[in-house]
Design a protein around this motif. Structure first.
Motif, short mmCIF file in Angstrom:
data_model
loop_
_atom_site.label_atom_id
_atom_site.label_comp_id
_atom_site.label_asym_id
_atom_site.label_seq_id
_atom_site.Cartn_x
_atom_site.Cartn_y
_atom_site.Cartn_z
N ALA A 145 0.60 -1.20 0.16
CA ALA A 145 0.00 0.04 0.00
C ALA A 145 0.73 1.25 -0.11
CB ALA A 145 -1.16 -0.15 1.15
N GLY A 146 1.99 1.20 -0.02
CA GLY A 146 3.09 2.09 0.11
C GLY A 146 3.12 3.11 1.56
N VAL A 147 2.52 2.41 2.65
CA VAL A 147 2.79 2.81 3.72
C VAL A 147 4.10 2.63 4.26
CG1 VAL A 147 1.84 2.58 6.17
CG2 VAL A 147 0.38 2.56 4.32
N PHE A 148 4.71 1.56 4.31
CA PHE A 148 5.91 0.90 4.38
C PHE A 148 6.82 0.75 3.28
CE2 PHE A 148 4.63 -1.64 8.65
CZ PHE A 148 4.52 -0.36 9.14
N ALA A 149 8.14 1.17 3.42
CA ALA A 149 8.80 1.23 2.37
C ALA A 149 9.52 -0.32 2.02
CB ALA A 149 10.20 2.13 2.43
N ALA A 150 9.67 -0.67 0.73
CA ALA A 150 9.94 -1.90 0.69
C ALA A 150 11.48 -1.94 0.59
CB ALA A 150 9.36 -2.49 -0.62
N VAL A 151 12.23 -1.70 1.46
CA VAL A 151 13.50 -1.80 1.78
C VAL A 151 14.30 -3.12 2.02
CG1 VAL A 151 13.76 0.79 2.31
CG2 VAL A 151 13.25 -0.98 4.12
N ALA A 152 13.38 -3.84 2.63
CA ALA A 152 13.85 -5.21 2.80
C ALA A 152 12.53 -5.99 2.84
CB ALA A 152 14.21 -5.47 4.29
N SER A 153 12.55 -7.46 2.91
CA SER A 153 11.48 -8.36 2.62
C SER A 153 10.77 -8.39 4.19
CB SER A 153 11.98 -9.68 2.32
OG SER A 153 12.75 -10.36 3.32
N SER A 160 14.51 -9.40 12.19
CA SER A 160 15.08 -8.38 12.78
C SER A 160 14.50 -7.98 14.19
CB SER A 160 15.23 -7.10 12.10
OG SER A 160 13.94 -6.43 11.93
N ILE A 161 13.16 -8.13 14.23
CA ILE A 161 12.44 -8.20 15.41
C ILE A 161 12.63 -9.38 16.41
CG2 ILE A 161 9.93 -7.95 16.63
CD1 ILE A 161 9.28 -6.48 13.88
N PHE A 162 12.37 -10.59 15.58
CA PHE A 162 12.41 -11.84 16.49
C PHE A 162 13.73 -12.31 17.02
CE2 PHE A 162 8.64 -13.04 13.31
CZ PHE A 162 7.97 -12.47 14.20
N GLN A 182 11.31 0.62 27.55
CA GLN A 182 12.59 1.54 26.91
C GLN A 182 13.14 0.85 25.57
OE1 GLN A 182 14.43 2.42 30.54
NE2 GLN A 182 14.56 4.53 29.74
N ILE A 183 13.51 -0.79 25.95
CA ILE A 183 14.23 -1.30 24.85
C ILE A 183 12.98 -1.64 23.94
CG2 ILE A 183 14.91 -3.83 24.41
CD1 ILE A 183 16.01 -3.89 27.08
N ALA A 184 11.71 -1.71 24.24
CA ALA A 184 10.60 -2.08 23.09
C ALA A 184 10.54 -0.60 22.29
CB ALA A 184 9.41 -2.37 23.79
N HIS A 185 10.45 0.41 22.82
CA HIS A 185 10.37 1.50 22.11
C HIS A 185 11.46 1.93 21.06
CE1 HIS A 185 8.59 5.49 21.77
NE2 HIS A 185 9.96 6.19 21.79
N GLU A 186 12.75 1.78 21.70
CA GLU A 186 13.72 1.97 20.85
C GLU A 186 14.03 0.98 19.78
OE1 GLU A 186 17.61 2.06 22.89
OE2 GLU A 186 16.86 3.38 24.12
N LEU A 187 13.67 -0.36 20.01
CA LEU A 187 13.53 -1.31 18.58
C LEU A 187 12.29 -0.90 17.80
CD1 LEU A 187 14.30 -4.19 17.39
CD2 LEU A 187 12.74 -5.15 18.96
N ALA A 188 11.29 -0.58 18.24
CA ALA A 188 10.10 -0.08 17.32
C ALA A 188 10.63 1.13 16.50
CB ALA A 188 8.91 0.04 18.10
N ASP A 189 11.13 1.99 17.03
CA ASP A 189 11.80 3.34 16.52
C ASP A 189 12.73 2.70 15.32
OD1 ASP A 189 10.25 5.05 17.92
OD2 ASP A 189 11.81 5.74 19.34
#
Length: 199
Positions: A145-153, A160-162, A182-189
């Protein structure tokens, strides 16, 4: 009168699981005997086998406990139908904070997954695949939908999250310099900055 006679069946079962979880996390599944579990739990072997047919059943139940909560939370988040950025941030927050809140259980499960017999854990593995695919579908749809960039699959983004969350028990300390939130916030950012759509 022993504790096993006064606290009720649920209490005995939970005490056995807590003892096994602590021992698996401390010294590993192979190094832990059923006798050590019953000694720490303060029950008999008969008491343990009343609730669990084999030592492996303890590990399977730990997996259900740890992952069942995350899967239920994922479903609740997705059901809200919010925008992809909010949704992915909420998922990351839940998996980091939830894992940190169950560090002993998470450590035991993460270390000992290889010991799980595939026949016993087929449903658990299917649930984990459903979790992964739900996160990837969210990313994939947002990219389309173009909301996220297709910079990676979606696969690479999800790992990268898991990769952070499944190893959390090896480096996160509740008394460390950063709280789980705080870790969750930074990882999400970090993840969402990488996925930000460019004009």
């Amino acid at each position: 009168m022993g504790r096993s006679r006064t606290e009720g069946a649920a209490g005995v079962r939970e005490r056995i699981l807590a003892a096994a979880c602590a021992l698996f996390a401390e010294q590993g599944y192979d190094a832990t005997s059923v006798q050590q579990v019953v000694d720490r739990a303060g029950v008999t072997k008969g008491g343990l086998y009343h609730y669990f047919g084999a030592k492996e059943d303890l590990l399977v139940e730990m997996y259900r406990t740890v992952f069942g909560e995350r899967l239920a939370a994922l479903d609740r988040i997705l059901e809200q139908g919010r925008d992809p950025e909010w949704t992915l941030r909420a998922i990351i927050d839940d998996i980091v904070v939830g894992t940190a809140a169950m560090m002993t259980e998470s450590a035991a499960v993460s270390r000992e997954l290889a010991h799980m017999d595939s026949a016993r854990t087929q449903r658990l593995q299917a649930d984990w695949r459903r979790y992964q695919e739900a996160v990837r579908a969210l990313i994939r749809d947002a990219q389309a939908a173009g909301v996220f960039a297709a910079v990676a699959s979606p696969e690479l983004v999800s790992w990268s999250i898991f990769g952070v969350t499944t190893t959390l028990h090896t480096w996160f300390r509740p008394d460390g310099p950063k709280r789980a939130e705080q870790i969750a916030h930074e990882l999400a950012d970090l993840v969402l900055t990488g996925l930000k759509s460019r004009p």
